[in-house]
Design a protein around this motif. Structure first.
Motif, PDB file in Angstrom:
ATOM      1  N   LEU A 267     -18.471  33.783   5.551  1.00 38.40           N
ATOM      2  CA  LEU A 267     -18.442  34.144   4.138  1.00 38.40           C
ATOM      3  C   LEU A 267     -19.585  33.479   3.395  1.00 38.40           C
ATOM      4  O   LEU A 267     -20.215  34.069   2.522  1.00 38.40           O
ATOM      5  N   LYS A 268     -19.849  32.224   3.747  1.00 36.65           N
ATOM      6  CA  LYS A 268     -20.911  31.494   3.067  1.00 36.65           C
ATOM      7  C   LYS A 268     -22.240  32.217   3.285  1.00 36.65           C
ATOM      8  O   LYS A 268     -23.031  32.394   2.354  1.00 36.65           O
ATOM      9  N   HIS A 269     -22.448  32.642   4.514  1.00 36.71           N
ATOM     10  CA  HIS A 269     -23.676  33.369   4.817  1.00 36.71           C
ATOM     11  C   HIS A 269     -23.738  34.664   4.021  1.00 36.71           C
ATOM     12  O   HIS A 269     -24.757  34.997   3.420  1.00 36.71           O
ATOM     13  N   LEU A 270     -22.615  35.381   4.014  1.00 36.80           N
ATOM     14  CA  LEU A 270     -22.572  36.654   3.279  1.00 36.80           C
ATOM     15  C   LEU A 270     -22.842  36.431   1.791  1.00 36.80           C
ATOM     16  O   LEU A 270     -23.563  37.193   1.153  1.00 36.80           O
ATOM     17  N   MET A 271     -22.267  35.359   1.268  1.00 32.84           N
ATOM     18  CA  MET A 271     -22.403  35.115  -0.162  1.00 32.84           C
ATOM     19  C   MET A 271     -23.866  34.947  -0.544  1.00 32.84           C
ATOM     20  O   MET A 271     -24.305  35.408  -1.593  1.00 32.84           O
TER      21      MET A 271
END
Lengths: 842, 415
Positions: free
Chosen positions: A179-183
């Protein structure tokens, strides 16, 4: 959609009873399950609709679960949606049957159509059955990598749902990192926004157990992330903008250039059509400029117009919520809004709670230039059909008068109210005139002339009656018939239901007696006799007290009951400034609508990020309860002080007194016992108060006990030393915290370096330990932290307990200190503050 | 973060329930809510946020339907209120009006919509244009189509393009045979007039409503002759901020169909269009009432739909009112309505009559407030004028229509 237990509730006659129909449905569904006849989908759809409509009106249709699943093998998307809806609702109650649905949902997660993939994934995650989580990980993983943004954004929310079902599965699958990467990299802003909200929730609840998560959470507030989100803010949907703005409000910029950059970037958000965005932006502006006084003022000027527009434009629901926020700002900086006073005029058909807010604001913004108009307007409302509002507006006139502007005109108006011949108007006006006289004794001639004309028979409300009686007693030398009016009131002693009025009657007749003894003696005798026979404890005690006082020495009695008075300069405010600041910190939240900080009203289980261990969380609740009580008792004290005090000392003292300690001298004895009761050694309490260390209680106690306890000159105490290896188990901490009264409550500001260094609670703990102050519990997330510390004296086992709430964005620490040995608490406070202010220094 | 949304009918029946998070909200909360609403009456219905024993409730009431949302955590109040308002707007757009029957008939669509509008308690898409592409509205055409083709799905097969486009409120491929755009200035005048006829407060709240049907992705710009009179403005997200800041020009790519382009406020106005002069004189238990209505500042257009409404104080036993023009109506709750419509040329409308007071009461203490209603077509009373509307890039023929009208908002006269 009610859970099974609910369905026994008898449905209204218009609703089908359910039983027969449900079994009927079950039969029909079963027949259709395997059918591939041409019209099957249509008839299925009708049946599904029926099932769902039963579910909607609260009939339990969980018994057809199996049949529904059997029928779900279809390509029709509406059928699918209805089936998902049904399954999502009953899966939790039928975990075994839910397993049946996994198969078709997983298959749908691989459908060609992104819409179906998304829907299936959403339903899969909404089943919320703990033993099925293993089936979620695969589809979620591929969903997060899906080419279509719709599927991705559903998957992100799915991760959050998974986390709430089984946190360990979610973390083990390393979803937060994905999720962090996606964000930080996704093209679609809705995906980014969903990531942000999911990560905030996940990391906040992980932070207490994992260092890494709390570091990650801090990283959300770092400059690159905040700037990245800010730069894209216009691409976000309005709701996502709110989310981002909420995050930005917590960000602490490094210098003023940064502050101005952010404000420039966000300025147009103030003109957004969505009120939620506007308020979130305002919060950012206010928070950013908190430390820059002059800019903060300009921000008020800038946000004034958008707020006023929001109030006058939106739906009534919206305008009330905005009005509450406006109210908060007006109360903080009334002078900025003084030119806009007309916006706070009440319209005829506004609901009364809106009018009430507006009246308070009108009162606050009154100044030299607009007082006349405002008071004229308020007088209009006094003739209002709505009686509570009429009362409220008379009170508002009085408050404005007490603010010292143009008193002359206002006194005339108030006296006009007295002549209006409406009992509630007269009642309110009497109370006000009494307050006015306490502040401006120079008006007594004019007022007394009018008050003297009021027949006490027309005054029924106890507050007003008490006010009238107070004036009769106080100005008995100027009112020729005062003793006779009092006498007639005493004759009706038994019909007087309010103890408050009877107490006042006693005091007034005493005062009158000192001024006009021959005329009053008879009435005084009757009053004391009636008072002694009174069933009400306070009335009885006061009568007895007066009686003995008079017996002892009449001139001493006069000094006690009717000392020369100073005019009251400031009446105590009902809401403490600390509470107001707390509410301001929670701008753009429900707190503002309720005018209470959230700790006073939100459900403790859902208080959010504060995470304590079980035992300690009890403790924090106990502490909260204690701080809850303080403002309340203070309010009561205020109510009483206007009426019960016979000595009429300057009220400003109340502000720093605790509720219990405040009273007239004759109450001090009881006040003392109240104050001393919670203490384990009452002797030490007396000595400590005599030596003047504790700010509470001592004033009042000194007054009375000045004769009783000789104030021995306190020997200069040896410097306080703390035990570096102090031990205290949480249980006894908790117990002590409940027992001990707060001896010192202070606000202390942190050094900017200290505020910046405080990223996790642990840092401060180590620092304080070096100063022999130990932590027993801590929690919170930036910018709000909460700590419980304790320390012990080096030579004896005397403990100090500290509750410390730190807000790093304002660099303020709120301290509540309790001590076994009250006399040392000041010294300890100094020690604690020194230690705290050294925090962050190299 | 919202936990659950309920839709209640005007008899308190739960029509729809949508759980949003794992914390299931029992529907008994609705029973609690309705009991409170019934026992506390109107003052309760106006509160947007209510603390129940277990949850905080947001309520928004539209056309008798109560939209109720529950939460247990601290959250921005406007987020909840605005969202519920949006839900109501979207639903009434979809179902062409809101009422109990239409929601019950289309509850599947309502579920589908809620599913797309909010996920796990966080609002997602509330733009009606995008939702329309995801879920087709249940209109006559789709019904016909389903009968003819046999395909009765109301869910479109493709995902909306706009979810990924940079103009989230508009899809890229809109086609119209006739390109047209209509701009409406709609203003509401709020005023308070004191008993001696002085203007206490007079203010206009205005909206610019645009209805656009233009092919492709048009770029419009709208300018005013006197933008400086506007006190504060709020824009639809489509309006670009810079051109407004520098030249007071509204530059925007409009959503398709009807939308609210901007709203504004003009304060310190001096010229209310009509006057209402009430006179009350009390004498020995009766009160003479006399109300005159006339034009004060002629706006140059016809003023119609004029009404005067007032609530008689509770101490009035009976009233006998007559008017020389228009109809007078007294309801059982003592609300008097005098409908005048247009002011005749030959005489000034007047209402007169007597009020009989309670026995023992010599004169009237509580004075009624007169609420005035009117409508003026063809003029914006604030004086705001649209200068021109330009279409950039697109050379196609465009039909432009402009309208304005003003009506009374909270327009009250005190006595």
């Amino acid at each position: 959609m009610a859970p099974p237990a609910q369905s026994q509730r008898s449905p209204s006659p218009s609703q089908p009873s359910g039983k027969g129909e449900v079994s009927d449905l079950k039969l029909q569904l079963r027949q259709l399950a395997g059918s591939r006849a041409p019209g099957a989908d249509d008839s299925k759809r009708e049946l599904f609709k029926k099932v769902i409509s039963y579910m909607t009106i609260g009939i339990d249709v969980s018994s057809v679960f199996g049949e529904m699943v059997m029928c779900s093998a279809t390509s029709d998307i509406v059928l699918k949606k209805m089936c998902y809806l049904y399954v999502g609702n009953y899966a939790k109650g039928n975990p075994d049957l839910a397993l049946l649905t996994i198969n078709f949902l997983q298959r749908d997660c691989k459908d060609e159509d992104p819409m179906i993939r998304g829907l299936a994934l959403r339903s899969l995650c909404s089943l919320r059955v703990a033993n099925l989580v293993e089936y979620l990980v695969g589809p979620l993983g591929s969903g997060l990598k899906d080419a279509n943004s719709y599927v991705r954004l559903v998957a992100v929310m799915g991760v959050l749902k998974l986390y709430h079902i089984s946190a360990s599965t979610c973390v083990d699958a390393d979803f937060p990192a994905v999720l962090k990467h996606l964000m930080l990299h996704d093209q679609d802003t809705q995906v980014v926004a969903n990531c942000l909200s999911a990560l905030q929730e996940i990391w906040s609840s992980e932070a207490s157990s994992s260092e890494e998560a709390s570091r990650d959470r801090e990283a959300l507030l770092s400059k690159p992330v905040v700037y990245y989100l800010l730069n894209r803010i216009k691409e976000f949907s309005e709701w996502a903008q709110c989310l981002v703005l909420e995050l930005v409000a917590k960000y602490v910029p490094a210098d003023s250039n940064e502050i101005f950059d952010i404000m420039n970037l966000l300025e147009d958000r103030l003109q957004h059509a969505n009120g939620a965005v506007v308020l979130a932006t305002i919060k950012v502006f206010l928070n950013l400029t908190l430390s820059m006084t002059d800019v903060h003022q300009q921000v008020y000027e800038r946000i004034k117009a958008p707020l006023l527009t929001l109030v006058s434009s939106g739906s009534p629901e919206q305008s009330y919520a905005v009005l509450s926020h406006l109210h908060l700002l007006v109360m903080r900086a009334p002078y900025i809004f003084s030119a806009d006073y007309k916006h706070f005029y009440c319209q005829y058909n506004e609901p009364s709670y809106v009018k009430k807010l507006k009246l308070e604001m009108l009162t606050a913004v009154a100044n030299e230039s607009n007082t006349y108009e405002i008071v004229t307007e308020l007088c209009e409302y006094a003739a209002n059909v709505d009686i509570p509002i009429a009362r409220e507006s008379i009170r508002a006139v009085g408050k404005i008068a007490l603010q010292q502007y143009d008193v002359n005109a206002i006194v005339d108006r108030l006296l006009q109210f007295l002549e209006m011949e409406k009992d509630y108007v007269t009642a309110e006006a009497l109370v006000l005139v009494k307050d006015l006289l306490r502040k401006y004794p120079q008006w007594s001639q004019d007022c007394i002339a009018v008050v003297g004309n009021i027949s006490s028979k027309n005054v029924q409300e106890s507050k007003a009656k008490a006010a009238l009686i107070w004036m009769l007693g106080e100005y008995s030398q100027d009112m020729s018939d005062a003793p006779y009016v009092l006498e007639s009131l005493i004759e009706n002693w038994d019909e007087e239901h309010s103890a408050e009025v009877r107490l006042h009657l006693l005091t007034a007749v005493m005062k009158c007696f000192f001024k006009r003894p021959p005329e009053t003696q008879k009435a005084l005798g009757a009053a004391l006799a009636a008072g002694l026979a009174d069933f009400h404890q306070d009335v009885h005690d006061r009568a007895l007290f007066y009686y003995r006082l008079l017996q002892h020495n009449v001139s001493v009695a006069e000094r006690v009951v009717n000392p020369p008075k100073q005019a009251v300069s400031v009446f105590a405010d009902t809401q403490s400034s600390e509470v107001k600041d707390r509410i301001f910190d929670e701008f753009n939240s429900l707190s503002v609508v309720y005018q209470k900080p959230s700790y006073m009203f939100t459900d403790k289980e859902h208080r959010g990020p504060f995470e304590f261990s079980d035992e300690i969380s009890n403790l924090s609740i106990g502490a909260e309860a204690a701080s809850n009580v303080a403002p309340v008792s203070r309010v009561e004290a205020n109510g009483n002080d206007l009426l019960l005090s016979t000595s009429d000392k300057e009220e400003s003292r109340v502000a720093n007194n605790n509720g219990s300690a405040y009273s007239a001298p004759l109450y001090d004895a009881s006040a003392l016992s109240v104050a001393a009761a919670p203490q384990t050694q009452s002797e030490s309490a007396i000595t400590s108060s005599a030596s003047g260390y504790t700010p509470q209680a001592s004033f009042a106690i000194d007054d009375l006990l000045g004769l009783g306890v000789p104030a021995a000159p306190a020997p200069s105490p040896p410097p306080l030393k703390l035990n570096p290896r102090a031990v205290l188990d949480p249980g006894s901490f908790q117990q002590k915290w409940r027992q001990l009264p707060i001896s010192v409550s202070q606000e202390h500001s942190l050094s900017p370096q200290g505020a910046a260094a405080l990223t996790t609670p642990q840092v401060l703990l180590r620092h304080m330990q070096a100063h022999s102050i130990h932590c027993i519990a801590s929690g919170g997330q930036s910018p709000n932290f909460k700590f419980f510390f304790f320390a012990q004296k080096a030579e004896e086992s005397s403990n100090f307990l500290v509750e410390c709430k730190i807000n790093t964005s304002t660099a303020k620490a709120q301290l509540n200190i309790k001590a076994d040995d009250q006399s040392k608490s000041q010294e300890f406070t100094t020690l604690f503050q020194t230690a705290l202010s050294k925090f962050g220094m190299p | 973060m919202l936990q659950c949304i309920f839709l209640l009918s005007d008899s308190g029946e739960v029509m729809l329930e949508k759980q949003l998070t794992g914390h299931r909200v029992d529907r008994s909360i609705c029973t609690w809510f309705w009991d409170q609403a019934v026992s506390q009456g109107d003052s309760f219905k106006d509160q947007p946020v209510i603390a129940s024993p277990t949850h905080y409730l947001f309520q928004v009431v539209r056309e008798g339907i109560t939209f109720l949302a529950c939460t247990q955590v601290e959250m921005p109040p406007l987020m909840g209120i605005e969202f519920l308002g949006k839900v109501a707007d979207v639903l009434s757009g979809y179902l062409e009006g809101l009422n109990e029957d239409v929601i019950k008939d289309n509850f599947v669509i309502v579920y589908e919509l809620l599913d797309e509008m909010i996920d796990n308690g966080y609002p997602l898409t509330t733009e009606a244009n995008i939702l329309r592409e995801m879920i087709a509205p249940p209109n006559f055409v789709t019904k016909m189509l389903s009968v003819v083709t046999g395909n009765s799905s109301n869910v479109s097969d493709t995902l909306p393009g706009a979810t990924s486009s940079c103009v989230p409120w508009r899809t890229a491929d809109v086609k119209y045979a006739n390109n047209e755009v209509y701009v409406d200035l709609v203003e509401e005048m709020d005023a308070i007039i004191s008993r001696d006829g002085a203007l206490v407060k007079c203010e206009i709240y205005g909206e610019i409503q645009v209805n656009s049907h233009i092919t492709g992705v048009p770029d419009l710009s709208l300018s005013f002759t006197n933008p400086s009179i506007m006190d504060d403005v709020r824009f639809h997200p489509c309006v670009r901020f810079r051109p407004w800041e520098s030249h007071q020009i509204l530059s925007f790519v409009p959503p398709d169909g009807l939308f609210k382009l901007m709203s504004y406020r003009v304060k310190k106005l001096k010229s209310p269009p009509i006057y209402v002069k009430p006179q009350l004189t009390s004498d020995a238990g009766t009160c003479r009432i006399n109300v005159m209505v006339g034009i004060r500042n002629d706006p140059g257009k016809m003023i119609d739909n004029i009404t005067v409404q007032f609530q008689l104080p509770p101490c009035v036993l009976s009233a006998d009112l007559t008017a020389n023009h228009g109809a007078v109506n007294i309801l059982s709750n003592k609300m008097c309505t005098w409908s005048i419509d247009r002011i005749p040329k030959d005489r000034a409308p007047a209402l007169s009559g007597t009020l009989l007071l309670e026995t023992g009461l010599e004169r009237l203490h509580v004075f009624p407030v007169f609420q005035v209603g009117f409508r003026i077509q063809g003029v914006a009373l604030s004086g705001l004028h649209i200068d021109k509307l330009d279409l950039k890039v697109m050379p196609t023929r465009l039909y432009k229509g402009f309208r304005a009208h003003t009506r009374a908002g909270l327009y009250e006269v005190r006595t």
